[in-house]
Design a protein around this motif. Sequence first.
Motif, PDB file in Angstrom:
ATOM      1  N   ILE A  13      20.204  31.821  86.936  1.00 11.62           N
ATOM      2  CA  ILE A  13      21.166  32.595  86.141  1.00 11.62           C
ATOM      3  C   ILE A  13      20.740  34.058  85.967  1.00 11.62           C
ATOM      4  CG2 ILE A  13      20.196  31.977  83.874  1.00 11.62           C
ATOM      5  CD1 ILE A  13      23.807  31.542  84.337  1.00 11.62           C
ATOM      6  N   PHE A  14      19.438  34.312  85.859  1.00  8.05           N
ATOM      7  CA  PHE A  14      18.995  35.696  85.656  1.00  8.05           C
ATOM      8  C   PHE A  14      19.083  36.490  86.966  1.00  8.05           C
ATOM      9  CE2 PHE A  14      16.137  34.496  81.770  1.00  8.05           C
ATOM     10  CZ  PHE A  14      17.285  34.186  81.049  1.00  8.05           C
ATOM     11  N   MET A  17      22.493  37.706  87.152  1.00  8.37           N
ATOM     12  CA  MET A  17      22.733  38.869  86.271  1.00  8.37           C
ATOM     13  C   MET A  17      22.270  40.154  86.951  1.00  8.37           C
ATOM     14  SD  MET A  17      21.580  37.696  82.533  1.00  8.37           S
ATOM     15  CE  MET A  17      22.295  36.250  81.790  1.00  8.37           C
ATOM     16  N   PHE A  36      18.624  42.339  78.046  1.00  4.73           N
ATOM     17  CA  PHE A  36      19.950  41.885  77.604  1.00  4.73           C
ATOM     18  C   PHE A  36      19.803  40.907  76.435  1.00  4.73           C
ATOM     19  CE2 PHE A  36      18.362  39.373  81.121  1.00  4.73           C
ATOM     20  CZ  PHE A  36      18.505  38.067  80.692  1.00  4.73           C
ATOM     21  N   MET A  37      20.912  40.708  75.712  1.00  4.21           N
ATOM     22  CA  MET A  37      20.898  39.810  74.558  1.00  4.21           C
ATOM     23  C   MET A  37      20.772  38.354  75.033  1.00  4.21           C
ATOM     24  SD  MET A  37      21.242  42.188  72.367  1.00  4.21           S
ATOM     25  CE  MET A  37      21.034  41.136  70.933  1.00  4.21           C
ATOM     26  N   ASP A  38      19.908  37.590  74.376  1.00  2.81           N
ATOM     27  CA  ASP A  38      19.828  36.148  74.635  1.00  2.81           C
ATOM     28  C   ASP A  38      21.099  35.486  74.124  1.00  2.81           C
ATOM     29  OD1 ASP A  38      19.187  33.258  74.290  1.00  2.81           O
ATOM     30  OD2 ASP A  38      17.175  33.888  74.850  1.00  2.81           O
ATOM     31  N   ILE A  39      21.691  34.644  74.962  1.00  2.93           N
ATOM     32  CA  ILE A  39      22.989  34.050  74.605  1.00  2.93           C
ATOM     33  C   ILE A  39      22.874  33.001  73.498  1.00  2.93           C
ATOM     34  CG2 ILE A  39      23.080  32.115  76.238  1.00  2.93           C
ATOM     35  CD1 ILE A  39      25.914  33.125  76.997  1.00  2.93           C
ATOM     36  N   MET A  40      21.701  32.402  73.360  1.00  2.37           N
ATOM     37  CA  MET A  40      21.469  31.420  72.278  1.00  2.37           C
ATOM     38  C   MET A  40      20.248  31.874  71.475  1.00  2.37           C
ATOM     39  SD  MET A  40      22.345  27.722  73.956  1.00  2.37           S
ATOM     40  CE  MET A  40      21.615  28.004  75.547  1.00  2.37           C
ATOM     41  N   LEU A  94       7.111  32.135  78.372  1.00  6.69           N
ATOM     42  CA  LEU A  94       6.734  30.758  78.711  1.00  6.69           C
ATOM     43  C   LEU A  94       6.527  30.622  80.217  1.00  6.69           C
ATOM     44  CD1 LEU A  94       9.417  28.967  76.474  1.00  6.69           C
ATOM     45  CD2 LEU A  94       7.115  29.747  75.838  1.00  6.69           C
ATOM     46  N   GLY A 100       7.856  24.767  78.162  1.00  6.72           N
ATOM     47  CA  GLY A 100       9.187  24.918  77.576  1.00  6.72           C
ATOM     48  C   GLY A 100      10.083  25.883  78.334  1.00  6.72           C
ATOM     49  N   THR A 102      12.796  27.271  80.628  1.00  2.00           N
ATOM     50  CA  THR A 102      14.036  26.631  81.094  1.00  2.00           C
ATOM     51  C   THR A 102      14.755  27.450  82.163  1.00  2.00           C
ATOM     52  OG1 THR A 102      15.284  27.645  79.278  1.00  2.00           O
ATOM     53  CG2 THR A 102      14.456  25.397  78.929  1.00  2.00           C
ATOM     54  N   VAL A 103      14.487  28.753  82.218  1.00  2.00           N
ATOM     55  CA  VAL A 103      15.068  29.589  83.280  1.00  2.00           C
ATOM     56  C   VAL A 103      13.898  30.110  84.111  1.00  2.00           C
ATOM     57  CG1 VAL A 103      16.452  31.615  83.848  1.00  2.00           C
ATOM     58  CG2 VAL A 103      17.047  30.232  81.837  1.00  2.00           C
ATOM     59  N   HIS A 107      10.598  36.025  82.321  1.00  2.00           N
ATOM     60  CA  HIS A 107      11.261  36.811  81.269  1.00  2.00           C
ATOM     61  C   HIS A 107      10.417  36.841  80.014  1.00  2.00           C
ATOM     62  CE1 HIS A 107      12.679  32.632  81.084  1.00  2.00           C
ATOM     63  NE2 HIS A 107      12.687  32.787  79.772  1.00  2.00           N
ATOM     64  N   HIS A 109      10.595  37.247  75.964  1.00  2.00           N
ATOM     65  CA  HIS A 109      11.453  37.193  74.770  1.00  2.00           C
ATOM     66  C   HIS A 109      10.953  38.221  73.763  1.00  2.00           C
ATOM     67  CE1 HIS A 109      13.103  32.991  75.483  1.00  2.00           C
ATOM     68  NE2 HIS A 109      12.029  32.940  76.242  1.00  2.00           N
ATOM     69  N   HIS A 121      14.238  26.211  70.740  1.00  2.00           N
ATOM     70  CA  HIS A 121      15.286  26.946  71.441  1.00  2.00           C
ATOM     71  C   HIS A 121      16.592  26.850  70.672  1.00  2.00           C
ATOM     72  CE1 HIS A 121      13.185  26.915  75.443  1.00  2.00           C
ATOM     73  NE2 HIS A 121      13.792  28.070  75.486  1.00  2.00           N
TER      74      HIS A 121
HETATM   75  P1  5GP Z   1      12.890  30.070  78.399  1.00  2.00           P
HETATM   76  O1  5GP Z   1      12.974  28.757  77.713  1.00  2.00           O
HETATM   77  O2  5GP Z   1      13.038  29.879  79.893  1.00  2.00           O
HETATM   78  O3  5GP Z   1      11.672  30.859  78.016  1.00  2.00           O
HETATM   79  O4  5GP Z   1      14.105  30.917  77.865  1.00  2.00           O
HETATM   80  C1  5GP Z   1      15.336  30.987  78.475  1.00  2.00           C
HETATM   81  C2  5GP Z   1      16.237  31.764  77.536  1.00  2.00           C
HETATM   82  O5  5GP Z   1      17.375  32.146  78.260  1.00  2.00           O
HETATM   83  C3  5GP Z   1      16.721  30.952  76.329  1.00  2.00           C
HETATM   84  O6  5GP Z   1      16.367  31.627  75.130  1.00  2.00           O
HETATM   85  C4  5GP Z   1      18.227  30.887  76.527  1.00  2.00           C
HETATM   86  O7  5GP Z   1      18.938  30.974  75.324  1.00  2.00           O
HETATM   87  C5  5GP Z   1      18.503  32.069  77.437  1.00  2.00           C
HETATM   88  N1  5GP Z   1      19.651  31.885  78.324  1.00  2.00           N
HETATM   89  C6  5GP Z   1      19.930  30.786  79.086  1.00  2.00           C
HETATM   90  N2  5GP Z   1      21.066  30.988  79.790  1.00  2.00           N
HETATM   91  C7  5GP Z   1      21.495  32.237  79.473  1.00  2.00           C
HETATM   92  C8  5GP Z   1      22.630  32.998  79.880  1.00  2.00           C
HETATM   93  O8  5GP Z   1      23.464  32.582  80.671  1.00  2.00           O
HETATM   94  N3  5GP Z   1      22.762  34.242  79.341  1.00  2.00           N
HETATM   95  C9  5GP Z   1      21.840  34.756  78.466  1.00  2.00           C
HETATM   96  N4  5GP Z   1      22.060  35.993  78.006  1.00  2.00           N
HETATM   97  N5  5GP Z   1      20.770  34.057  78.043  1.00  2.00           N
HETATM   98  C10 5GP Z   1      20.597  32.814  78.551  1.00  2.00           C
END
Ligand code: 5GP
Length: 144
Positions: A13-14, A17, A36-40, A94, A100, A102-103, A107, A109, A121
């Motif tokens: 996904i990144f 982007m 960019f802003m984290d979506i969650m 991470l 933990g 997930t992407v 990146h 945070h 999360h």
């Molecule tokens: P990780 O767990 O890999 O360190 O963090 C992945 C982060 O990416 C999570 O905080 C999640 O909310 C964010 N994220 C996942 N999908 C998207 C997306 O499509 N857009 C944005 N802006 N953030 C995303």
Amino acid sequence: MSDAIKSYDDHNIFAKMIQGDIPCHKVYEDDMTLAFMDIMPQAQGHVLVIPKQQAVDLSQLEPEYASAVLMTAKKVMAAQRKVLEREGIIQMQLNGAQAGQTVFHYHVHLIPSSIHELGRHGSQPADQAELAELATQLKAAIEQ
Ligand code: 5GP
């Protein structure tokens, strides 16, 4: 659980982007990084900084991109402090699913929170209008 380092998937996904194939609420961009802003978000104003390099995690990050990500993180953090009027910003990153992650595009945070309050999360997408407004304010603070 096996936690072998994944090979880079350029459909993540990144990566999309960076390529402009999916939208994000952009806070900052230069030749080597995107913020960019984290979506969650795990707190209001949660920003992600990514390198424009294909790296799954820290082990694959090239030194010049590591430096560029940190320079961008410094800009974003200064903007978060100004806009959100708080000093405390968690810098978190991470490495591996076991940690933990997930992407699987490296990146950092930047979370305006406290380690004593940081939860798991986020599970709910934030209000898009609120993310857009925060991105606009942070972008303006960086450009000042
Ligand atoms: P990780 O767990 O890999 O360190 O963090 C992945 C982060 O990416 C999570 O905080 C999640 O909310 C964010 N994220 C996942 N999908 C998207 C997306 O499509 N857009 C944005 N802006 N953030 C995303």
